[in-house]
Write a protein that holds these residues in place. Sequence first.
Motif, PDB file in Angstrom:
ATOM      1  N   ARG A 264       6.237 -15.571  13.026  1.00 22.97           N
ATOM      2  CA  ARG A 264       7.155 -14.531  13.523  1.00 22.97           C
ATOM      3  C   ARG A 264       8.098 -15.065  14.599  1.00 22.97           C
ATOM      4  N   VAL A 265       8.545 -16.302  14.418  1.00 21.90           N
ATOM      5  CA  VAL A 265       9.477 -16.915  15.360  1.00 21.90           C
ATOM      6  C   VAL A 265      10.904 -16.572  14.952  1.00 21.90           C
ATOM      7  N   SER A 266      11.705 -16.144  15.885  1.00 19.33           N
ATOM      8  CA  SER A 266      13.097 -15.798  15.600  1.00 19.33           C
ATOM      9  C   SER A 266      13.982 -17.031  15.751  1.00 19.33           C
ATOM     10  N   ILE A 267      14.758 -17.303  14.682  1.00 22.06           N
ATOM     11  CA  ILE A 267      15.692 -18.433  14.689  1.00 22.06           C
ATOM     12  C   ILE A 267      17.119 -17.886  14.682  1.00 22.06           C
ATOM     13  N   PRO A 268      17.958 -18.254  15.636  1.00 24.16           N
ATOM     14  CA  PRO A 268      17.807 -19.313  16.658  1.00 24.16           C
ATOM     15  C   PRO A 268      17.394 -18.801  18.033  1.00 24.16           C
ATOM     16  N   ASP A 269      17.062 -17.506  18.162  1.00 29.26           N
ATOM     17  CA  ASP A 269      16.789 -16.945  19.494  1.00 29.26           C
ATOM     18  C   ASP A 269      15.631 -17.652  20.190  1.00 29.26           C
ATOM     19  N   GLN A 270      14.535 -17.870  19.455  1.00 25.12           N
ATOM     20  CA  GLN A 270      13.369 -18.526  20.052  1.00 25.12           C
ATOM     21  C   GLN A 270      13.254 -20.006  19.683  1.00 25.12           C
ATOM     22  N   LEU A 271      13.901 -20.381  18.586  1.00 26.65           N
ATOM     23  CA  LEU A 271      13.784 -21.752  18.092  1.00 26.65           C
ATOM     24  C   LEU A 271      15.070 -22.161  17.388  1.00 26.65           C
ATOM     25  N   CYS A 272      15.658 -23.265  17.838  1.00 26.45           N
ATOM     26  CA  CYS A 272      16.822 -23.837  17.157  1.00 26.45           C
ATOM     27  C   CYS A 272      16.333 -24.899  16.163  1.00 26.45           C
ATOM     28  N   VAL A 273      16.940 -24.916  14.975  1.00 25.54           N
ATOM     29  CA  VAL A 273      16.540 -25.864  13.934  1.00 25.54           C
ATOM     30  C   VAL A 273      17.787 -26.516  13.337  1.00 25.54           C
ATOM     31  N   ALA A 274      17.725 -27.829  13.166  1.00 31.22           N
ATOM     32  CA  ALA A 274      18.801 -28.574  12.502  1.00 31.22           C
ATOM     33  C   ALA A 274      18.183 -29.459  11.430  1.00 31.22           C
ATOM     34  N   GLY A 275      18.984 -29.758  10.406  1.00 39.95           N
ATOM     35  CA  GLY A 275      18.522 -30.613   9.320  1.00 39.95           C
ATOM     36  C   GLY A 275      19.505 -31.728   9.026  1.00 39.95           C
ATOM     37  N   PHE A 276      19.355 -32.312   7.838  1.00 34.54           N
ATOM     38  CA  PHE A 276      20.213 -33.429   7.454  1.00 34.54           C
ATOM     39  C   PHE A 276      20.330 -33.459   5.932  1.00 34.54           C
ATOM     40  N   ASP A 277      21.529 -33.558   5.411  1.00 33.51           N
ATOM     41  CA  ASP A 277      21.890 -33.722   3.991  1.00 33.51           C
ATOM     42  C   ASP A 277      22.915 -32.711   3.520  1.00 33.51           C
ATOM     43  N   ASP A 278      22.896 -31.487   4.090  1.00 36.92           N
ATOM     44  CA  ASP A 278      23.761 -30.387   3.650  1.00 36.92           C
ATOM     45  C   ASP A 278      23.588 -30.115   2.156  1.00 36.92           C
ATOM     46  N   ILE A 279      22.334 -29.912   1.741  1.00 39.98           N
ATOM     47  CA  ILE A 279      22.077 -29.516   0.361  1.00 39.98           C
ATOM     48  C   ILE A 279      22.574 -28.092   0.141  1.00 39.98           C
ATOM     49  N   GLU A 280      22.682 -27.679  -1.086  1.00 40.09           N
ATOM     50  CA  GLU A 280      23.207 -26.344  -1.403  1.00 40.09           C
ATOM     51  C   GLU A 280      22.422 -25.245  -0.693  1.00 40.09           C
ATOM     52  N   GLN A 281      21.113 -25.379  -0.642  1.00 33.96           N
ATOM     53  CA  GLN A 281      20.272 -24.344  -0.049  1.00 33.96           C
ATOM     54  C   GLN A 281      20.536 -24.160   1.440  1.00 33.96           C
ATOM     55  N   ALA A 282      21.040 -25.201   2.111  1.00 34.02           N
ATOM     56  CA  ALA A 282      21.289 -25.099   3.555  1.00 34.02           C
ATOM     57  C   ALA A 282      22.295 -24.014   3.884  1.00 34.02           C
ATOM     58  N   ALA A 283      23.216 -23.746   2.967  1.00 34.73           N
ATOM     59  CA  ALA A 283      24.244 -22.732   3.209  1.00 34.73           C
ATOM     60  C   ALA A 283      23.801 -21.337   2.782  1.00 34.73           C
ATOM     61  N   TRP A 284      22.644 -21.215   2.147  1.00 42.14           N
ATOM     62  CA  TRP A 284      22.161 -19.893   1.756  1.00 42.14           C
ATOM     63  C   TRP A 284      21.942 -19.046   2.998  1.00 42.14           C
ATOM     64  N   SER A 285      22.177 -17.750   2.882  1.00 38.57           N
ATOM     65  CA  SER A 285      22.083 -16.862   4.042  1.00 38.57           C
ATOM     66  C   SER A 285      20.678 -16.824   4.635  1.00 38.57           C
ATOM     67  N   SER A 286      19.660 -17.089   3.829  1.00 42.51           N
ATOM     68  CA  SER A 286      18.288 -17.061   4.339  1.00 42.51           C
ATOM     69  C   SER A 286      17.999 -18.240   5.270  1.00 42.51           C
ATOM     70  N   TYR A 287      18.803 -19.297   5.188  1.00 43.07           N
ATOM     71  CA  TYR A 287      18.637 -20.464   6.062  1.00 43.07           C
ATOM     72  C   TYR A 287      19.822 -20.636   7.007  1.00 43.07           C
ATOM     73  N   ASP A 288      21.043 -20.630   6.476  1.00 43.51           N
ATOM     74  CA  ASP A 288      22.253 -20.836   7.278  1.00 43.51           C
ATOM     75  C   ASP A 288      22.032 -21.965   8.282  1.00 43.51           C
ATOM     76  N   LEU A 289      21.668 -23.111   7.744  1.00 42.56           N
ATOM     77  CA  LEU A 289      21.142 -24.235   8.514  1.00 42.56           C
ATOM     78  C   LEU A 289      22.243 -25.145   9.053  1.00 42.56           C
ATOM     79  N   THR A 290      22.206 -25.411  10.332  1.00 49.21           N
ATOM     80  CA  THR A 290      23.053 -26.437  10.927  1.00 49.21           C
ATOM     81  C   THR A 290      22.546 -27.800  10.457  1.00 49.21           C
ATOM     82  N   THR A 291      23.460 -28.634   9.946  1.00 48.46           N
ATOM     83  CA  THR A 291      23.017 -29.866   9.314  1.00 48.46           C
ATOM     84  C   THR A 291      24.137 -30.898   9.291  1.00 48.46           C
ATOM     85  N   PHE A 292      23.822 -32.052   8.765  1.00 48.54           N
ATOM     86  CA  PHE A 292      24.820 -33.109   8.584  1.00 48.54           C
ATOM     87  C   PHE A 292      25.070 -33.304   7.089  1.00 48.54           C
TER      88      PHE A 292
END
Length: 334
Positions: A264-292
């Motif tokens: 039950r951790v709120s992202i990004p309020d309680q936890l910031c997360v970044a990834g790497f690759d910019d795969i298609e799923q990274a842009a999905w609204s369920s992730y909206d992941l900051t990445t390279f």
Amino acid sequence: MPPKPFVSAQEVAERAGVSRSAVSRTFTPGASVSPETRRRVVEAAEALGYHVNHLARGLMRNESGIVCLIVSEMSTPYRANLIRAMTQQLQNAGKVAMLINTDRSDGSVDLALRQAIRYRADASIILSGMPDRSITQLCLKNGQRLVLINRDDDQQGPLRINLDDAEAAGRVVTAFVRAGCRRLAFANSQAGTPSLMAREHGFVAAAKASGLPVLVERHGPTNYESGRVLAQRLLTLGERPDAVFCATDLLACGFMDAARHQFRVSIPDQLCVAGFDDIEQAAWSSYDLTTFAQPVDRIAQEAVAWLVNERQEPVDQSVRFRPDLIWRSSVRGG
């Protein structure tokens, strides 16, 4: 019924009433042949269903036109995207891609490269595994050109294409610090590839330079499930991290799902997360992941352009790209 044999150039010549060499010249770009001869040969070829045997023609010139793609983890989104870009570039260059699936061991890559040699492949592009120096030398002695992607190998001969992973990791630390994060963590697999370890080392070094400690956790293969396990390990600590850099997007997706649904951790309020690759799923609204973003199209273009270059030795045998940071909502302030 037995399969129908391929139509030969001699059969086309006999039907068109021309010599065998006239057929060859007709289908050789830039070769001299009269318009009338060309017309007769083309009509005969279409009637018989003749196609030029490029493999035989290439072998006469000591070229097969085959380029082996030696790959592991083919089902991962990043790898699949890179294979797509590579095969498209090879087709555009008139080459034939032969895909060989391996695991990450030197032995598996060794067998793959020996298979490529037996098929008289002109070149191999290694997208996975780190072949032993003797293996790459074997390919070079057999006339193959080699491209190593995201691999750490300083020997002369192959073209090496890498990303500036360590520099990118430093940018993630800056982003976390600006978001007010002070308890950083790095989530990695146990694959130990040069690119993954460069991201880890770069992140730890940049955090140390900023006076911040870093928790490093590694687990399993570089997949979604490993990301879930890494989240379980890091988020059950007495003092949880408030920012996590995952070595790949696939790890980050598993990490984020476990963080939200199990803890039950709120992202990004309680936890910031970044990834790497910019795969298609990274842009999905369920992730909206900051990445390279890995520049897969530029990597493929560079690799194939070098392979089709007729010069024996390139001007520069090492290419390094700077990945673009893609800001999304998984990091505060993005």
